[in-house]
Scaffold this motif. Structure first.
Motif, PDB file in Angstrom:
ATOM      1  N   ASP A 367       9.741  21.876 -58.281  1.00  0.00           N
ATOM      2  CA  ASP A 367       8.482  22.407 -57.759  1.00  0.00           C
ATOM      3  C   ASP A 367       8.616  23.766 -57.090  1.00  0.00           C
ATOM      4  OD1 ASP A 367       9.855  21.306 -55.613  1.00  0.00           O
ATOM      5  OD2 ASP A 367       8.029  20.911 -54.485  1.00  0.00           O
TER       6      ASP A 367
ATOM      7  N   LYS B 428       4.706  26.541 -56.667  1.00  0.00           N
ATOM      8  CA  LYS B 428       4.368  25.451 -55.765  1.00  0.00           C
ATOM      9  C   LYS B 428       3.276  25.946 -54.836  1.00  0.00           C
ATOM     10  CE  LYS B 428       7.124  24.637 -52.208  1.00  0.00           C
ATOM     11  NZ  LYS B 428       8.310  24.316 -51.428  1.00  0.00           N
ATOM     12  N   SER B 430       1.639  27.318 -51.615  1.00  0.00           N
ATOM     13  CA  SER B 430       2.251  28.292 -50.719  1.00  0.00           C
ATOM     14  C   SER B 430       2.391  27.756 -49.295  1.00  0.00           C
ATOM     15  CB  SER B 430       1.398  29.567 -50.714  1.00  0.00           C
ATOM     16  OG  SER B 430       1.461  30.218 -49.469  1.00  0.00           O
ATOM     17  N   GLU B 431       3.610  27.868 -48.768  1.00  0.00           N
ATOM     18  CA  GLU B 431       3.876  27.398 -47.401  1.00  0.00           C
ATOM     19  C   GLU B 431       3.055  28.198 -46.386  1.00  0.00           C
ATOM     20  OE1 GLU B 431       5.782  24.974 -46.390  1.00  0.00           O
ATOM     21  OE2 GLU B 431       7.052  24.467 -48.101  1.00  0.00           O
ATOM     22  N   ASP B 432       2.893  29.484 -46.673  1.00  0.00           N
ATOM     23  CA  ASP B 432       2.143  30.340 -45.749  1.00  0.00           C
ATOM     24  C   ASP B 432       0.687  29.901 -45.656  1.00  0.00           C
ATOM     25  OD1 ASP B 432       4.293  31.873 -45.074  1.00  0.00           O
ATOM     26  OD2 ASP B 432       3.912  33.402 -46.599  1.00  0.00           O
ATOM     27  N   GLN B 433       0.115  29.594 -46.811  1.00  0.00           N
ATOM     28  CA  GLN B 433      -1.277  29.149 -46.814  1.00  0.00           C
ATOM     29  C   GLN B 433      -1.426  27.824 -46.073  1.00  0.00           C
ATOM     30  OE1 GLN B 433      -2.426  29.062 -50.912  1.00  0.00           O
ATOM     31  NE2 GLN B 433      -2.572  31.281 -51.079  1.00  0.00           N
ATOM     32  N   PHE B 435       0.464  26.642 -43.700  1.00  0.00           N
ATOM     33  CA  PHE B 435       0.655  26.822 -42.260  1.00  0.00           C
ATOM     34  C   PHE B 435      -0.583  27.438 -41.615  1.00  0.00           C
ATOM     35  CE2 PHE B 435       2.195  29.195 -38.505  1.00  0.00           C
ATOM     36  CZ  PHE B 435       2.626  28.110 -37.769  1.00  0.00           C
ATOM     37  N   TYR B 436      -1.180  28.354 -42.326  1.00  0.00           N
ATOM     38  CA  TYR B 436      -2.401  29.001 -41.816  1.00  0.00           C
ATOM     39  C   TYR B 436      -3.482  27.943 -41.565  1.00  0.00           C
ATOM     40  CZ  TYR B 436      -5.875  32.756 -41.341  1.00  0.00           C
ATOM     41  OH  TYR B 436      -6.819  33.629 -40.866  1.00  0.00           O
ATOM     42  N   CYS B 437      -3.641  27.039 -42.527  1.00  0.00           N
ATOM     43  CA  CYS B 437      -4.640  25.980 -42.374  1.00  0.00           C
ATOM     44  C   CYS B 437      -4.273  25.055 -41.225  1.00  0.00           C
ATOM     45  CB  CYS B 437      -4.759  25.162 -43.650  1.00  0.00           C
ATOM     46  SG  CYS B 437      -5.441  26.100 -45.013  1.00  0.00           S
ATOM     47  N   LEU B 438      -2.987  24.661 -41.174  1.00  0.00           N
ATOM     48  CA  LEU B 438      -2.541  23.767 -40.096  1.00  0.00           C
ATOM     49  C   LEU B 438      -2.820  24.406 -38.745  1.00  0.00           C
ATOM     50  CD1 LEU B 438       0.932  22.576 -41.440  1.00  0.00           C
ATOM     51  CD2 LEU B 438      -1.157  21.246 -41.310  1.00  0.00           C
TER      52      LEU B 438
ATOM     53  N   ARG C  50       5.721  26.846 -36.585  1.00  0.00           N
ATOM     54  CA  ARG C  50       6.235  27.197 -37.907  1.00  0.00           C
ATOM     55  C   ARG C  50       7.628  26.603 -38.091  1.00  0.00           C
ATOM     56  NH1 ARG C  50       5.112  30.805 -42.561  1.00  0.00           N
ATOM     57  NH2 ARG C  50       5.844  29.137 -43.877  1.00  0.00           N
ATOM     58  N   ASP C  73      -0.883  21.235 -36.769  1.00  0.00           N
ATOM     59  CA  ASP C  73      -2.333  21.032 -36.741  1.00  0.00           C
ATOM     60  C   ASP C  73      -2.755  20.326 -35.454  1.00  0.00           C
ATOM     61  OD1 ASP C  73      -0.885  18.916 -37.989  1.00  0.00           O
ATOM     62  OD2 ASP C  73      -2.772  17.987 -38.604  1.00  0.00           O
ATOM     63  N   PHE C  84      -2.742  35.644 -36.332  1.00  0.00           N
ATOM     64  CA  PHE C  84      -1.595  36.047 -37.141  1.00  0.00           C
ATOM     65  C   PHE C  84      -1.473  37.567 -37.236  1.00  0.00           C
ATOM     66  CE2 PHE C  84      -2.125  31.721 -38.367  1.00  0.00           C
ATOM     67  CZ  PHE C  84      -0.901  31.276 -38.836  1.00  0.00           C
ATOM     68  N   VAL C  88      -2.742  35.292 -44.068  1.00  0.00           N
ATOM     69  CA  VAL C  88      -2.504  35.057 -45.494  1.00  0.00           C
ATOM     70  C   VAL C  88      -3.836  34.937 -46.242  1.00  0.00           C
ATOM     71  CG1 VAL C  88      -2.405  32.536 -45.291  1.00  0.00           C
ATOM     72  CG2 VAL C  88      -1.109  33.663 -47.095  1.00  0.00           C
ATOM     73  N   ILE C  90      -6.143  33.132 -49.014  1.00  0.00           N
ATOM     74  CA  ILE C  90      -6.237  31.845 -49.708  1.00  0.00           C
ATOM     75  C   ILE C  90      -7.343  31.947 -50.764  1.00  0.00           C
ATOM     76  CG2 ILE C  90      -6.389  29.343 -49.441  1.00  0.00           C
ATOM     77  CD1 ILE C  90      -5.757  29.646 -46.518  1.00  0.00           C
ATOM     78  N   PHE C  98     -13.791  26.815 -45.169  1.00  0.00           N
ATOM     79  CA  PHE C  98     -12.575  26.778 -44.362  1.00  0.00           C
ATOM     80  C   PHE C  98     -12.903  26.506 -42.890  1.00  0.00           C
ATOM     81  CE2 PHE C  98      -9.382  29.230 -41.885  1.00  0.00           C
ATOM     82  CZ  PHE C  98      -8.248  28.534 -42.249  1.00  0.00           C
TER      83      PHE C  98
END
Lengths: 460, 484, 258
Positions: A367, B428, B430-433, B435-438, C50, C73, C84, C88, C90, C98
C-alpha cells in the motif's frame, strides 16, 4: 512447428552435447522437456497476441552446431565505425564467439571476457552458479528452446570493486548463405561495487532470412552498476527475439536502453527482478519503424523488496504499415513497501495503416507505494508546430525537428558520448528518410540494395 | 493505522451491521426445479407465455453456451459454479395481473419499503419512476401512465414481450449477441425478466427511470436483461440499484444491459451496485458477472455509464460502448470499492468506429482489507475513426497492506489522427491529509470517509442527485473497519 | 492550561527538542521565536500529536490530562487547535462538508446534537466576517488551489469556527503580505477570551506588532534560552538572533563546566 524443433534436437543431440559437462547436459535435457510442454508461444496468449512468430518461424532454417568458437580476424569483414567509441570489442559470428587472440581473456583488473563455451571449461564454478538461474524457462516465449540448444555466447565476469574502464561492445554478425537460426546465450556477472557498460549491436551482413533467439542473463551485485545498450539495426528479413533477464541486489543500479532503428521483426523481452533495497532500474526504449516492420517491447519489472525505484520510458514513431507493441508490467509484491515505479509509453503514428498496441499494466500488492503509468498515442503538438512556423521554419523542417525532439528524450539518456552522438545522427537521418546506419560501416550500410528506409515526411 | 487486531474484532460486527439490506423476506415463490436443460428453458419460456421467436433465441443461446468454457482471464479467483445446482427461475407467487398496488403481496411492498424504494407513487421520490425486480421477476413499475402520455414505454421485459414484441425482436441481441461471451450466452438462454425502455423521437424523458434489482430466494441465479432504445433526439437518464440478503452460499447474478442511442440521442446510465459482498471472512456474497454494452448508433449521440460498485463478492463487469455514429461520445465514470475478501475486475471498452468520436474514462479504485481491485479497459480506434479522442484517468487508492490494486489498460490505435491519453496512479491515503482532519477533531474513520469521498468526487458528481447521496454514504460504510 | 516539562523529542534518531519547558495559563498569549531549525514547528506538531516524532522523555499536561496519551483527534475535540504552517490540500472534499464534519464530531464529543444545515450555515456566515473571508472559499475543496494567504486565512477561519481553548499558530505569518497579516492578527485578537490561550510561533517580530504577546520565549537548539516580555521581541528584531546564539553558547559552556 514445435515437433520440428524437437526433431532437430533429437537428431543433433550428440553434436549439441559434445564436449559438454554433466551440468550442461542436464540443463539442456530439462529445457527440451519444458519446451515440449510449452511449445511455441501461441498468438492467443496475451503477450504474443500481435507477434506472429509462427509466420517468422515458417522457413527452412539452418542450425549450425558444427562451427565452433574460433579464431579469425573479424575486422576483415566488419568494422564498427562509431567515431571515438573506445571499447573492448567482442564479436559473435553466426552465433559463435570469435576472437583474435584468445578464446577467453582476463584483464589486468581481473575482469574476465570471453566465449561462454570456453568459460564453461575454464570457470565451471561461476558458470554453473549462475547460468540458467535467472532465465525463467516457463515465462518468456522461447527461453526453453534457447537453453536446450545452448552452445555459445558472451561471458563476462566483473570481480568485486572493479569498474571496467571501457564499455564492452558486442557485435552480433550474421554472415551466411544459409537461412540461419541462431540462439546465442550470454552470461554477465557483476560483483559488489562493480561497474560495467555493455553495448550490443545487431547487424546482418547478408539479406538472407535469419532468426535469432537470444537469451541474456545479468546478475548485478550489491551497489554495482550495469548499463546496457542494444542497438538493433537489421534487415527486414531478419527476425530478432531477445530475452534479457536481470537480477538486482541491494543498492544496485541498472540502465537498459533498447534502440530499434530498423528491423523486420523484433521482440524484446526485458525482465528485471529487483531483489534488494535501494535499487534503481531505468528501462528505456525507442522504436522507429516503417514499411511492414514489427517492433514489440515487453517489459516486466518485479519489485520484491522495499524502497526501490524503477522507471520505464518507451517511445515510438511508426510509419507505413509498421506495427508496434508495448506491454509493460510492474509487479509490486506485498513486502515491497515504499516502492516507486513509473511507466510511460508515447507513440506517434504517421499513417492510418500503422498500428500501435500499448498495455502499461500495474499489479500492486503493497500500500505504501507511488506508482503511475501513462500511455499516449498522438501527433505532433500543433501549438509547437505553429510556434516553429512563426519563427520561419517550413512545415517539413518543423516536423522533422519535433520528431527528432520526441526521440531525443531517449537518445539523451545514453551516457557514452560517442555512442549518443552516433545514435543521434542515425535518428536524425532516419527521420530525414535517409539510411540510418553507421557512417563508414563496411557492410550493408553501403549496400544500395537496402536503401528503402523512407519515413515519408509529407505523410506526417 | 496501527492496532490492526483491535479493528479486526470490530470487522465482523461492522461488515454485517452495515449491510442493512441483508434481511430475507418470506415471500411465497414459485420456482423451477434446479438445473439447466432445454426443458427448463422451455419451462421458463412457457411460464412467461413468450412468442415463438423468443424461445428459439433462448435455445440457440443455450446450445451455443454448451460449447463455451467459463472464462478465467480476469484477475479474480472464485469457486467454480455448479450450473446444475442453480435454480433458473423463481418468481413471487402473484395474481396474474396487477392493476393497483392493493393487489401486490403486502410482504413484497414491505420489502421494498424497507429497501427505501416505496412503490406507492404518492410516497415515491418525486421524479423517479421505478421498475422493481425481485429475484427474476418485475413486480411493479411506477408512473407508467405519466410516461405513456409522452409515448415512453417503461415496463418489465416480460410485459414488453407481450405488448411490443416487434421492438424486442428488432433490437434484442443486436448490441450483446448471445455469442458474445459465456455469461451472455447463459443469460440469453435463461433470463427471466428485466426492464425495457423506449424513448420515442424527440422526447426528453421528464423523470429519472430506475430499476431496482433484489435477489431474495436462495440458490437462485438472477438473470435479467435490460434494453434501452433512445430514438433520434431523445434523452433519458436511467438508474439501477441492487441488493441481496446475507447468505452463506454464493449467489450468481449474470445480467445483460443493451443500450441503443440513435442520432442526437443521449442516454445516461447510472448504477449503484450493492449486492451482498460476503462477510468479513469472504464467505458468501454475490458473483456479479455482467455484460453491459451500448452502441452510439447515430451521429452526435452520447451514452454515459456511471457506476458505484461497492457490493458483490466477485465482480466481473465492463460496461462498454461502441461509438459508431460520427461525432458520437462515450463516457465511463466508475468508483469501485473492495473490502474484506471482495474481488473486482471492472472497467470499460471504448471502440471508436466513427469520425470525431470521443470518449472519457475516469476510474477510481479503492481497495481495503484483503481485497483485490482491478481496472481493465480497452480503447480502440479503427482505421476510419479519424480524429478520435480518448482520455483515460485510472487511479487506485490502497488502504492497508493486505490488499491489491491493479491496472490493465489496453490501447490499440488504428489511425494516425487519433489522440489517446491514459494516465494512472496508485498510492496510499495521504498521512498529511489524515493528520489535518484528525487535528480538526475528525476521527479516523470519518476522516477516511471524507478523503475517499473527495477522491471519488469526479465520479460521484456524475450521479443523479437521488443516487449521489446514497452512494456517498455507501462508500463510507463500505470502508468502515478497513483502517484500525 | 498547558504544562510542558523537560520534553525531549527526536525524529529518526535525531534529537530536536532537548529539555523543553513551557507553561501557558488561560488568558495568556505566548510568542515563541527562534531561528530556523531551532525546533519551533516540531514543538507545534508534537503538541498536536503528529506521530512521525518520537517523544523520548518529558511530560505534557493539558487541562490536567496527560496530553501525550491522547490521539490527535481527541486533543482537537478537547479544544486544542493547530494552525498549520503548510495546510495540506484535500481534493474533492468541500470546505463546507469538512467543517460540518469537524464541528459535529466535536459536538458529539460533548453530548450535543449535531447542527442542522441552517444553524451551520448561519454560524459559518458569522465566522466568515471575523477573518474577512470570501464566501467562494468555503465552496471550494479544502485548501485546494488556495493562494498562500488564502490558506492562512482559512486556518484562522477554522480556528474561529471551532473556538479552541488553546490555539497554536505555527508561523501563520509566513508568506503573508501586510494586509493579510492584519486580517490574520485581527482574527486572533477578536477571538481572545479570558478562558482561552494562544501560542504564536513566529520567526519575525512583525506579527507581534499586531498580536501583543504577554510573554516572549526564544527557542534555540531545542530549548528555551531566554524568556521575557514583548520588549524582548523588539530587541531580537534589532539585534537578530546572533547574540542569543552567543549567549546560549556561553551558557552551554558554563553548564558543561559546572
Amino acid at each position: 512447428m514445435k515437433e520440428l524443433f524437437i526433431e532437430i534436437y533429437n537428431k543433433n543431440k550428440e553434436l549439441i552435447n559434445a564436449n559438454s559437462n554433466e551440468y550442461l547436459r542436464l540443463l539442456r535435457s530439462n529445457a527440451i522437456n519444458i519446451f515440449k510442454e510449452n511449445g511455441i508461444p501461441s498468438n492467443k496468449t496475451e503477450n504474443w497476441r500481435h507477434a506472429d512468430i509462427e509466420k517468422r518461424l515458417k522457413h527452412d532454417y539452418y542450425f549450425d552446431f558444427k562451427s565452433k568458437s574460433t579464431s579469425m580476424n573479424v575486422e576483415e569483414i566488419f568494422k564498427c565505425d562509431v567515431y571515438d567509441l573506445d571499447t573492448f570489442s567482442v564479436t559473435m559470428l553466426n552465433g559463435w564467439f570469435v576472437y583474435k587472440n584468445a578464446p577467453i581473456t582476463q584483464l589486468e583488473d581481473g575482469t574476465i571476457i570471453g566465449g561462454l563455451s570456453k568459460a564453461i571449461e575454464v570457470y565451471p564454478d561461476i558458470v554453473e552458479k549462475y547460468l540458467g538461474s535467472a532465465a525463467d524457462m516457463n515465462k518468456a516465449g522461447l527461453v526453453a528452446l534457447n537453453t536446450a540448444f545452448l552452445q555459445d555466447g558472451l561471458f563476462i565476469y566483473v570481480p568485486d570493486n572493479v569498474e571496467v574502464s571501457k564499455p564492452v561492445q558486442i557485435i552480433n554478425i550474421v554472415n551466411s548463405e544459409e537461412k540461419l537460426f541462431l540462439q546465442p546465450r550470454h552470461l554477465v556477472v557483476l560483483g559488489k561495487n562493480s561497474k560495467l557498460t555493455l553495448v550490443h549491436c545487431d547487424h546482418s551482413l547478408v539479406h538472407n532470412i535469419n532468426f535469432s533467439n537470444t537469451v541474456s542473463e545479468v546478475f548485478v551485485g550489491e551497489n554495482a552498476m550495469f548499463e546496457n545498450y542494444k542497438v538493433q539495426n537489421i534487415g527486414d528479413n531478419s527476425s530478432l527475439l531477445t530475452n534479457l533477464f536481470i537480477q538486482q541486489k541491494n543498492g544496485s543500479k541498472v540502465s537498459n536502453n533498447a534502440l530499434i532503428l530498423n528491423g523486420g521483426f523484433t521482440k524484446n523481452y526485458v525482465d528485471v527482478s529487483i531483489n534488494g533495497k535501494n535499487c534503481h532500474a531505468d528501462l528505456y526504449g525507442l522504436y522507429l519503424v516503417d514499411d511492414k516492420q514489427f517492433a514489440d517491447n515487453q517489459v516486466f519489472v518485479k519489485h520484491a523488496e522495499p524502497e526501490s525505484t524503477s522507471n520505464q520510458l518507451y517511445k515510438g514513431i511508426l510509419d507505413d504499415m509498421a506495427k508496434g507493441v508495448f506491454s509493460g508490467k510492474v509487479l509490486v509484491n506485498k513486502d515491497a513497501q515504499k516502492t516507486q515505479a513509473y511507466q510511460n509509453n508515447n507513440n506517434i503514428l504517421l499513417t492510418d495503416d500503422a498500428k500501435i498496441y500499448t498495455q502499461p499494466h500495474l499489479e500492486i500488492y503493497a500500500d505504501d507505494v507511488k506508482c503511475s503509468h501513462g500511455a499516449t498515442v498522438g501527433q505532433l503538438d500543433p501549438d509547437a508546430l505553429f510556434y516553429l512556423h512563426s519563427r520561419g521554419l517550413c512545415e517539413k523542417t518543423a516536423r522533422q525537428l519535433l520528431m527528432y525532439a520526441f526521440a531525443s528524450e531517449i537518445v539523451n539518456e545514453i551516457s557514452i558520448p560517442a555512442l549518443r552522438e552516433t545514435i543521434n545522427i542515425m535518428v536524425e537521418k532516419r527521420l530525414r528518410g535517409e539510411l540510418s546506419i553507421c557512417d563508414q560501416c563496411l557492410l550493408h550500410c553501403n549496400d544500395k540494395e537496402t536503401a528503402v528506409f523512407n519515413i515519408d515526411l509529407n505523410k506526417i | 493505522m496501527a492496532a490492526a487486531e483491535d479493528s479486526n474484532n470490530n470487522l465482523k460486527e461492522l461488515a454485517e451491521k452495515d449491510y442493512k439490506y441483508g434481511f430475507y423476506t418470506e415471500i411465497e415463490s414459485e420456482s423451477a426445479p434446479k438445473g439447466l436443460s432445454e426443458e427448463i428453458i422451455r419451462y421458463i419460456s412457457k411460464k412467461k407465455n413468450e412468442p415463438e421467436f423468443m424461445l428459439e433465441f433462448r435455445l440457440k443461446a443455450y446450445r451455443h453456451w454448451l460449447t463455451l468454457k467459463e472464462p478465467d482471464w480476469a484477475h479474480v479467483d472464485y469457486q467454480k459454479i455448479d450450473y446444475q445446482d442453480l435454480i433458473y427461475y423463481s418468481a413471487p407467487k402473484k395474481k396474474p395481473k396487477i392493476e393497483s398496488l392493493d393487489e401486490v403481496d403486502p410482504d413484497l411492498l414491505e420489502t421494498f419499503n424497507k429497501l427505501g424504494i416505496p412503490l406507492e407513487e404518492q410516497k415515491a421520490l418525486s421524479g423517479v419512476a421505478v421498475d422493481a425486480v425481485i429475484d427474476s421477476v418485475s413486480v411493479k413499475t411506477t408512473f407508467q401512465a405519466e410516461l405513456a402520455e409522452k409515448g415512453i414505454i417503461f415496463c418489465s421485459f416480460s410485459e414488453a414481450l407481450q405488448k411490443h414484441p416487434e421492438l424486442i425482436k428488432k433490437h434484442m441481441g443486436t448490441v450483446v449477441p448471445y455469442t458474445d461471451n459465456f455469461f451472455a450466452a447463459l443469460n440469453s438462454a435463461v433470463f427471466s425478466d428485466g426492464s425495457f425502455c423506449y424513448i420515442p423521437k424527440g422526447v426528453k424523458c421528464p423523470m429519472e427511470l430506475s430499476t431496482y434489482f433484489r435477489i431474495n430466494a436462495a440458490n437462485t441465479g438472477q438473470f435479467e436483461r435490460t434494453l434501452i432504445i433512445a430514438e433520434e433526439g431523445s434523452y433519458v437518464s436511467y438508474m439501477e440499484g441492487c441488493t441481496a440478503p446475507i447468505r452463506d452460499e454464493n449467489q450468481l447474478h449474470a445480467a445483460i444491459v443493451e443500450i441503443i442511442a440513435h442520432k442526437d440521442a443521449e442516454v445516461k446510465y447510472s448504477t449503484v451496485q450493492n449486492w451482498w459482498p460476503g462477510n468479513y471472512e469472504g464467505k458468501g456474497g454475490v458473483y456479479n458477472f455482467v455484460t453491459k454494452r451500448g452502441v452510439c448508433e447515430g451521429d452526435n449521440s452520447k451514452i454515459s455509464w456511471t457506476q458505484v460498485e461497492t457490493g458483490s463478492a466477485v465482480t466481473w463487469k465492463y460496461p462498454s460502448l461502441i461509438l459508431k455514429g460520427d461525432n458520437s461520445a462515450g463516457e465511463f465514470y466508475s468508483v469501485a470499492v473492495t473490502n474484506n475478501y471482495q474481488q473486482a475486475d471492472t472497467g470499460t471498452k471504448m471502440i471508436h468506429l466513427g469520425k470525431n468520436t470521443s470518449s472519457t474514462i475516469i476510474s477510481k479504485g479503492i481497495s481495503a482489507g484483503y481485497s483485490n481491485n482491478s481496472y481493465r479497459g480497452l480503447v480502440k480506434t479503427a482505421k476510419k475513426a479519424i480524429n478520435a479522442r480518448n482520455f483515460s484517468q485510472c487511479d487506485s487508492l490502497l488502504l492497508g497492506d493486505k490488499c491489491g490494486a491493479h491496472t490493465f489498460p489496453y490501447i490499440e490505435a488504428g489511425n494516425k489522427s487519433s489522440v489517446i491519453e491514459h494516465e494512472a496512479t496508485t498510492s496510499k491515503i495521504s498521512e498529511d491529509q489524515l493528520f489535518y482532519c484528525l487535528q480538526r477533531g475528525i476521527d479516523m474513520e470519518s476522516a477516511i470517509g471524507l478523503i475517499v469521498n473527495g477522491y471519488a468526487k469526479d465520479v460521484l458528481s456524475k450521479l443523479p442527485m437521488e443516487f449521489a447521496v446514497e452512494a456517498q454514504k455507501l462508500l463510507a460504510i463500505s470502508l468502515e473497519g478497513s483502517v484500525g | 492550561m498547558l504544562k510542558i516539562k523537560d520534553l525531549n523529542v527526536s525524529i529518526n534518531g535525531k534529537k530536536i527538542l532537548k529539555g523543553f519547558n513551557l507553561e501557558v495559563n488561560a488568558g495568556e498569549v505566548h510568542a515563541i521565536m527562534g531561528p530556523n531549525g531551532s525546533g519551533k514547528s516540531t514543538l507545534a506538531s508534537v503538541i498536536a500529536g503528529r506521530d512521525i516524532f518520537t517523544v523520548d522523555s518529558g511530560e505534557v499536561t493539558y487541562m490536567g490530562k496527560n496530553l501525550l496519551d491522547m490521539p490527535p483527534d481527541e486533543r482537537a475535540k478537547e479544544g486544542l487547535f493547530l494552525g498549520f504552517q503548510y495546510p495540506v490540500e484535500i481534493p474533492g472534499v468541500s470546505m463546507i462538508n469538512f467543517m460540518r464534519t469537524a464541528i459535529n464530531e466535536k459536538r458529539k464529543h460533548y453530548g450535543l446534537e449535531p447542527l442542522t444545515g441552517m444553524e451551520f450555515m448561519k454560524l459559518m456566515e458569522e465566522k466568515k466576517k471575523i477573518v474577512e473571508i470570501q464566501s467562494k472559499l468555503t465552496n471550494r475543496s479544502v485548501n485546494e488551489g488556495f493562494s498562500g494567504g488564502e490558506k492562512k486565512k482559512n486556518e484562522i477561519f477554522q480556528m474561529a469556527f471551532l473556538e479552541p481553548k488553546l490555539a497554536i499558530l505555527d508561523e501563520t505569518d509566513s508568506g503573508l503580505d501586510i494586509d493579510a497579516l492584519k486580517v490574520v492578527a485581527n482574527g486572533v485578537n477578536a477571538l481572545k477570551k479570558p478562558d482561552n490561550a494562544s501560542v504564536v510561533i513566529t520567526h519575525y517580530q512583525r506579527l507581534l506588532d499586531y498580536i501583543v504577546p504577554d510573554f516572549v520565549h526564544v527557542l534555540y537548539d531545542g530549548r528555551i534560552v531566554k524568556s521575557g516580555s514583548k520588549e524582548l521581541a523588539i530587541e531580537l528584531e534589532e539585534k537578530g538572533y546572533e547574540w542569543i546564539k552567543k549567549e546560549a553558547g556561553i551558557n552551554e559552556k558554563a553548564e558543561s563546566t559546572e
